[in-house]
Design a protein around this motif. Structure first.
Motif, short mmCIF file in Angstrom:
data_model
loop_
_atom_site.label_atom_id
_atom_site.label_comp_id
_atom_site.label_asym_id
_atom_site.label_seq_id
_atom_site.Cartn_x
_atom_site.Cartn_y
_atom_site.Cartn_z
N ASN A 1 0.81 -1.21 0.00
CA ASN A 1 0.00 0.00 0.00
C ASN A 1 0.85 1.27 0.00
N LEU A 2 1.93 1.29 0.76
CA LEU A 2 2.76 2.48 0.90
C LEU A 2 4.01 2.44 0.04
N THR A 3 4.19 1.34 -0.69
CA THR A 3 5.49 1.11 -1.33
C THR A 3 5.86 2.17 -2.36
N VAL A 4 4.91 2.52 -3.21
CA VAL A 4 5.22 3.49 -4.27
C VAL A 4 5.68 4.81 -3.68
N LYS A 5 5.01 5.26 -2.62
CA LYS A 5 5.40 6.52 -1.97
C LYS A 5 6.79 6.41 -1.34
N ILE A 6 7.05 5.29 -0.70
CA ILE A 6 8.33 5.12 -0.02
C ILE A 6 9.47 4.98 -1.02
N LEU A 7 9.20 4.41 -2.17
CA LEU A 7 10.22 4.27 -3.21
C LEU A 7 10.80 5.62 -3.64
N GLU A 8 10.02 6.68 -3.46
CA GLU A 8 10.50 8.01 -3.82
C GLU A 8 11.63 8.47 -2.91
N GLN A 9 11.70 7.91 -1.68
CA GLN A 9 12.68 8.34 -0.70
C GLN A 9 13.78 7.30 -0.46
N ALA A 10 13.46 6.03 -0.58
CA ALA A 10 14.41 4.98 -0.21
C ALA A 10 15.36 4.64 -1.35
N LYS A 11 16.54 4.15 -0.97
CA LYS A 11 17.51 3.71 -1.98
C LYS A 11 17.11 2.36 -2.57
N ASN A 12 16.65 1.47 -1.70
CA ASN A 12 16.21 0.14 -2.12
C ASN A 12 15.03 -0.29 -1.26
N VAL A 13 14.08 -0.99 -1.86
CA VAL A 13 12.91 -1.46 -1.14
C VAL A 13 12.65 -2.93 -1.50
N THR A 14 12.44 -3.74 -0.47
CA THR A 14 11.97 -5.11 -0.68
C THR A 14 10.56 -5.18 -0.13
N ALA A 15 9.60 -5.46 -1.00
CA ALA A 15 8.20 -5.56 -0.59
C ALA A 15 7.84 -7.03 -0.42
N VAL A 16 7.23 -7.35 0.72
CA VAL A 16 6.77 -8.71 0.98
C VAL A 16 5.25 -8.71 0.86
N GLU A 17 4.74 -9.46 -0.11
CA GLU A 17 3.31 -9.45 -0.40
C GLU A 17 2.79 -10.87 -0.51
N MET A 18 1.76 -11.17 0.27
CA MET A 18 1.17 -12.51 0.28
C MET A 18 0.33 -12.76 -0.97
N ASP A 19 -0.33 -11.73 -1.45
CA ASP A 19 -1.28 -11.86 -2.56
C ASP A 19 -0.57 -11.61 -3.90
N PRO A 20 -0.46 -12.60 -4.77
CA PRO A 20 0.20 -12.41 -6.07
C PRO A 20 -0.45 -11.32 -6.91
N ARG A 21 -1.75 -11.11 -6.73
CA ARG A 21 -2.43 -10.06 -7.48
C ARG A 21 -1.94 -8.68 -7.07
N MET A 22 -1.71 -8.49 -5.78
CA MET A 22 -1.18 -7.22 -5.30
C MET A 22 0.25 -7.02 -5.78
N ALA A 23 1.02 -8.09 -5.78
CA ALA A 23 2.40 -8.01 -6.26
C ALA A 23 2.42 -7.63 -7.74
N ALA A 24 1.51 -8.20 -8.50
CA ALA A 24 1.43 -7.88 -9.93
C ALA A 24 1.03 -6.42 -10.13
N GLU A 25 0.12 -5.93 -9.32
CA GLU A 25 -0.31 -4.54 -9.41
C GLU A 25 0.83 -3.59 -9.09
N LEU A 26 1.62 -3.94 -8.06
CA LEU A 26 2.76 -3.12 -7.69
C LEU A 26 3.78 -3.09 -8.82
N THR A 27 4.05 -4.25 -9.39
CA THR A 27 4.99 -4.33 -10.52
C THR A 27 4.52 -3.44 -11.67
N LYS A 28 3.23 -3.47 -11.95
CA LYS A 28 2.65 -2.67 -13.03
C LYS A 28 2.79 -1.18 -12.76
#
Length: 251
Positions: A7-34
């Motif tokens: 949920n917060l990953t896109v916003k945090i990516l603006e500030q962080a050098k590297n981000v590892t997102a742990v997501e249980m739902d493959p659909r949410m992971a696909a949406e984030l990738t998109k």
């Protein structure tokens, strides 16, 4: 930096050098990738699809989690057992759970759980988040806490500390003496003591009175009439130390 929800990953990516997102739902992971595809943030993002509690986590210094409430407790202890020790975690939980995390001795919510977490970390309340901030609004209120692991951690086995807590917090408003004098507790402590004696090659007297040994420790330590509901971490650690001096263990 490690993110336990997208949920917060896109916003945090603006500030962080590297981000590892742990997501249980493959659909949410696909949406984030998109959402980050073809953008500069894509190069900074790794996604782990799976259960955070069971996942093989990479090194991270910061953890941010809008935590699924059903895994709140396992997530906290998964973080506290992670090595190398991270710097800080910012975690959102159901409000009741968050308040148990930050509870202090002498308050209604001070518990075995509070003591176990605070033995290994400094926990502070950051803010409350009302349910109307979510769409759709849930039935519960939320709160955000800051958790900073102690580095180095205290030199005591978790099983020992939790073993004492399991006993005395089961009747948190009873005296420690009353709780430890229960027949089942005395039998367990004697069994543990005999095991310890055998590993130390100590001779065991057939007429050993474990109840008397426990009463002596409580009397000499000054904790006989104390109650778990009001005992601090320092109190609990001193009590364990007094028992260990006599070879009596809780795990």
């Amino acid at each position: 930096m490690l993110i336990v929800t997208c949920n917060l990953t896109v916003k945090i990516l603006e500030q962080a050098k590297n981000v590892t997102a742990v997501e249980m739902d493959p659909r949410m992971a696909a949406e984030l990738t998109k959402r980050v595809q073809g953008k500069p943030e894509q190069r900074k993002l790794d996604i782990i699809i799976g259960d955070f509690v069971k996942a093989d986590l990479p090194y991270f210094d910061v953890c941010i989690s809008n935590t699924p409430y059903q895994i709140s407790s396992p997530l906290v202890f998964r973080l506290l057992s992670h090595r190398p020790i991270f710097r800080v975690a910012i975690l959102m939980f159901q409000r009741e759970f968050a308040m148990r995390l930050v509870a202090q001795p002498g308050t209604e919510l001070w518990s075995r759980f509070s003591a176990n977490v605070q033995l290994y970390s400094k926990v502070d309340l950051v803010m409350h988040v009302g349910k109307n901030n979510f769409r759709p609004a849930p039935q519960i209120e939320s709160s955000v806490v800051r958790l900073v692991p102690l580095d180095p951690p205290p030199p005591i086995k978790f099983e020992e500390f939790d073993g004492l807590g399991r006993i005395i917090f089961s009747r948190r408003n009873k005296t420690v003496h009353a709780t430890l004098m229960a027949k089942g507790v005395i039998e367990m402590l004697e069994q543990n003591w005999r095991t310890w004696c055998s590993t130390q090659n100590k001779i065991i007297d057939d007429d050993t009175n474990m109840k008397a040994k426990v009463e002596e420790v409580l009397s000499s330590s000054g904790y006989s009439e104390q109650r778990a509901a009001k005992m601090t971490l320092d109190d609990l650690l001193k009590l364990i130390s007094a028992f260990h001096d006599e070879g009596i263990h809780f795990a």
